[in-house]
Design an enzyme around this catalytic site. Structure first.
Site, short mmCIF file in Angstrom:
data_model
loop_
_atom_site.label_atom_id
_atom_site.label_comp_id
_atom_site.label_asym_id
_atom_site.label_seq_id
_atom_site.Cartn_x
_atom_site.Cartn_y
_atom_site.Cartn_z
N GLY A 8 0.86 -1.20 0.00
CA GLY A 8 0.00 0.00 0.00
C GLY A 8 0.88 1.23 0.00
O GLY A 8 0.52 2.29 0.51
N GLN A 12 -1.69 7.30 1.11
CA GLN A 12 -1.38 8.50 1.89
C GLN A 12 -0.29 8.24 2.92
O GLN A 12 0.68 8.98 3.03
CB GLN A 12 -2.66 9.00 2.60
N ASP A 50 -0.44 -7.42 -5.48
CA ASP A 50 -1.80 -7.42 -4.94
C ASP A 50 -1.75 -8.24 -3.65
O ASP A 50 -1.43 -9.43 -3.68
CB ASP A 50 -2.73 -8.08 -5.98
N TYR A 144 -15.82 -0.52 6.85
CA TYR A 144 -14.40 -0.24 7.16
C TYR A 144 -14.15 -0.45 8.66
O TYR A 144 -13.23 -1.16 9.06
CB TYR A 144 -14.09 1.20 6.75
N LYS A 148 -11.94 -3.24 10.68
CA LYS A 148 -10.87 -2.86 11.61
C LYS A 148 -11.08 -3.56 12.96
O LYS A 148 -10.13 -4.05 13.57
CB LYS A 148 -10.82 -1.34 11.80
N1 SER Z 1 -9.21 8.56 8.18
C1 SER Z 1 -10.01 7.37 8.13
C2 SER Z 1 -11.32 7.64 7.49
O1 SER Z 1 -11.78 8.75 7.58
C3 SER Z 1 -10.24 6.87 9.51
O2 SER Z 1 -9.33 5.88 9.79
O3 SER Z 1 -11.89 6.75 6.93
#
Ligand code: SER
Length: 323
Positions: A8, A12, A50, A144, A148
Site C-alpha cells: 500500500g 497516503q 496485490d 471499514y 478494523k
Molecule cells: N481517516 C479514516 C477515514 O476517515 C479513519 O481511519 O476513513
C-alpha cells in the site's frame, strides 16, 4: 539489518512511511509495493503486488528476505461504503494473508514482524466519545470500521495463539500534504487547506461542531516506527493501540485558517459522512501507548495549520512555474 516491505506504498501513509524508513534503514532495504505499475513516490525498490495474491506475496517476502511487513492496503470509510464486499475482502483477506505467512515463518524460526493499521472507525455510537479508553464498547457502523474491529481481534489471536509479532495503531484522521488521502471521513481537514490556498470558498461536508481526533503525518509516521522498534515485551497490547494527536472541529480549524488568511470562507453542508463522523470518538485516551512504549505527540494544531498552508502554497507555486 532489517529488510522491510511496505504494502500500500502508494497511499497516503505508505508514501511517507517508505521515505522515513528508507532514511533510517537505507533505501535498498525498503521495498515499496502496491497494486499499480509503478511507485507514485519514486521509491527506489518497487514491486507491483496485490496483497490478495498470497502466493506472490510469499514470493516477494522470500525473494527479498523480508523481516518486517507494513500492510497498509485498504479501502477507507467512505469508499468502503460504496463497495462493502470489496472493502471487506481487501481489508480482511489482505491482513489474513500476511498473518498466515507470519505464522508459518514464526513456526519455522524466521519470524516476520507485522504492522497493520486500525482506526478510530473501529469504535461506534455507543463508545464513550470523549477520552475514549483503550478498552471500550466497540460497535462500528461502517464496513471499514467492522473490518478494523475484526482485524484487531485477528491480530491479538495470531499473537496469543501463534506468537506472531504483530503491532497496530488505531490511527485518528491523518493530515498530510504530500499525497492525497483516499476516501475517508476525516479528509475534509486536508481539503480545506487546498481550498484556502487556492483562494476558494470551502463547502464542508461535516457540521461545524463535529469534533474528531486527528494527527499530523510526521507524528503518525513517528508513532508507527516507534511502535515497530519497541522491544517486544513493551508491546503489551496486540490488538491495537489508541494513539492521539489533537482534536478539533471544522469551525475551529476554519477559524485558525482565517486568522492567517482573513478572506477564507467556509459553509457547512453535512452529507452522509456526518453520520459516520458522529459515530466516532471526539478524543482518545492514549495512556497505554504512552506508558508501554513512550508515545508522545509533538505537533499541535497551530503548527499543523502553519505547516500545511506553507507547503501547499509552495507546491502550488511550483506547479504554476512548471506550467
Ligand atoms: N481517516 C479514516 C477515514 O476517515 C479513519 O481511519 O476513513
Amino acid at each position: 539489518m532489517e529488510r522491510i516491505l511496505v504494502i500500500g506504498a502508494n497511499g497516503q501513509i505508505g508514501c511517507e512511511l517508505v521515505e522515513a524508513l528508507a532514511e533510517k534503514h537505507g533505501a535498498e532495504n525498503v521495498i515499496a509495493a502496491d497494486i499499480g505499475a509503478r511507485s507514485s513516490a519514486g521509491a527506489s525498490c518497487y514491486e507491483t503486488l496485490d496483497v490478495l495474491d498470497s502466493k506472490r506475496l510469499m514470493q516477494v517476502i522470500e525473494e527479498y528476505g523480508i523481516s518486517q511487513v507494513y500492510q497498509l492496503a485498504a479501502l477507507l470509510s467512505v469508499t468502503g461504503e460504496q463497495a462493502p464486499l470489496r472493502a471487506w475482502t481487501l481489508n480482511m483477506n489482505g491482513l489474513l494473508n500476511i498473518l498466515e505467512i507470519a505464522r508459518e515463518r514464526t513456526a519455522a524460526g524466521k519470524p516476520l514482524r507485522v504492522f497493520w493499521p486500525s482506526s478510530i472507525a473501529a469504535f461506534g455510537p455507543n463508545t464513550p466519545a470523549v477520552d475514549t479508553p483503550q478498552l471500550a464498547v466497540m460497535d462500528p457502523t461502517t464496513i471499514y470500521g467492522i473490518s478494523k474491529q475484526a482485524g484487531e481481534r485477528l491480530c491479538e489471536y495470531y499473537f496469543s495463539k501463534y506468537g506472531v509479532d504483530v503491532r497496530s495503531i488505531r490511527y485518528p484522521g491523518i493530515i498530510s500534504y504530500k499525497s492525497p488521502p483516499g476516501g475517508g471521513t476525516t479528509d475534509y481537514a486536508i481539503a480545506i487547506f487546498y481550498a484556502a490556498c487556492r483562494g476558494e470558498h470551502y463547502p464542508c461536508y461535516l457540521g461545524p461542531e463535529t469534533t474528531l481526533p486527528m494527527i499530523y503525518m510526521p507524528d503518525a509516521i513517528r508513532a508507527t516506527i516507534e511502535l515497530m522498534e519497541a522491544p517486544s515485551e513493551q508491546v503489551c497490547i496486540r490488538s491495537s493501540y489508541n494513539v492521539a494527536g489533537m482534536s478539533f472541529n471544522p469551525s475551529q480549524l476554519a477559524g485558525m485558517i482565517r486568522a492567517r488568511q482573513p478572506d477564507f470562507r467556509i459553509d457547512y453542508r453535512p452529507d452522509h459522512r456526518q453520520l459516520i463522523a458522529d459515530s466516532w470518538p471526539q478524543s482518545l485516551d492514549d495512556s497505554h501507548a504512552r506508558d508501554d512504549w513512550g508515545w508522545k505527540p509533538v505537533i499541535g494544531l497551530e503548527n499543523l495549520v502553519d505547516d500545511m498552508l506553507l507547503h501547499i502554497a509552495i507546491a502550488s507555486r511550483k506547479q504554476v512555474h512548471a506550467a
